[in-house]
Motif scaffolding. Structure first.
Motif, mmCIF file in Angstrom:
data_model
loop_
_atom_site.group_PDB
_atom_site.id
_atom_site.type_symbol
_atom_site.label_atom_id
_atom_site.label_comp_id
_atom_site.label_asym_id
_atom_site.label_seq_id
_atom_site.Cartn_x
_atom_site.Cartn_y
_atom_site.Cartn_z
ATOM 1 N N VAL A 216 0.979 -1.115 -0.051
ATOM 2 C CA VAL A 216 -0.077 -0.085 0.017
ATOM 3 C C VAL A 216 0.815 1.446 -0.124
ATOM 4 C CG1 VAL A 216 -0.219 -0.213 2.509
ATOM 5 C CG2 VAL A 216 -1.794 1.429 1.303
ATOM 6 N N SER A 217 0.432 2.293 -0.745
ATOM 7 C CA SER A 217 1.051 3.548 -0.402
ATOM 8 C C SER A 217 0.163 4.752 -0.122
ATOM 9 C CB SER A 217 1.747 3.902 -1.744
ATOM 10 O OG SER A 217 0.956 3.737 -2.896
ATOM 11 N N ILE A 218 0.872 5.693 0.059
ATOM 12 C CA ILE A 218 0.047 7.313 0.460
ATOM 13 C C ILE A 218 1.076 8.222 0.154
ATOM 14 C CG2 ILE A 218 0.871 7.102 2.981
ATOM 15 C CD1 ILE A 218 -2.044 7.927 3.691
ATOM 16 N N THR B 119 -4.030 7.214 -1.654
ATOM 17 C CA THR B 119 -3.680 5.910 -1.422
ATOM 18 C C THR B 119 -3.822 4.943 -2.621
ATOM 19 O OG1 THR B 119 -5.968 5.355 -0.524
ATOM 20 C CG2 THR B 119 -4.393 6.213 1.028
ATOM 21 N N TYR C 286 -3.712 0.689 -2.982
ATOM 22 C CA TYR C 286 -3.928 -0.570 -2.180
ATOM 23 C C TYR C 286 -3.621 -1.803 -3.272
ATOM 24 C CZ TYR C 286 -5.565 1.497 2.050
ATOM 25 O OH TYR C 286 -5.666 2.215 3.209
ATOM 26 N N SER D 156 -2.618 5.552 6.577
ATOM 27 C CA SER D 156 -2.958 7.010 6.920
ATOM 28 C C SER D 156 -1.772 7.457 7.317
ATOM 29 C CB SER D 156 -3.854 6.740 8.066
ATOM 30 O OG SER D 156 -3.458 6.201 9.315
#
Length: 118
Positions: free
Chosen positions: A48-50, A56, A58, A69
């Protein structure tokens, strides 16, 4: 940029864990952060990235069970993992993409072990 991950451990199937990643150094250069994982005998894979703005992405394996988060301080992120399964067992790595002197640079933290077992 240095990355420090924490929060791994042992969980039962169906249980939950939270992973934290705290960046230090030139955190203002960070354009995005992510989690990858590597299970025994397998290649490292994206989880996952943000972005700093909260966008985001997934992996299919994480969608609906994991929640990423940002923290209140830039360079801090959290990964809430629910409904864990044995196949989630892996070393989880914190990752950051930064812009250093107009060049993309990647950074990895030391991994934190997550084990899901009854």
């Amino acid at each position: 940029v240095q990355l420090q991950a924490s929060g791994g451990g042992l969980a039962q199937p169906g249980g939950s864990l939270r992973l934290d990643c705290i960046a230090s150094g030139n955190v203002d250069s960070i354009n995005g952060m992510a989690w990858y994982r590597q299970a025994p005998g397998k290649e490292r894979e994206f989880v996952v990235s943000i972005t700093p703005g909260g966008a985001t992405t997934y992996a299919a394996s994480a969608k609906g069970r994991f929640t990423i988060s940002n923290g209140a301080v830039k360079g801090t992120m959290y990964l809430r993992m629910d409904r864990l399964q044995p196949e989630d067992t892996a070393v989880y790595f914190c990752f950051a993409l930064a812009n250093i002197l107009d060049k993309p640079e990647t950074y990895w933290g030391l991994g934190t072990q997550v084990t899901v077992s009854s």
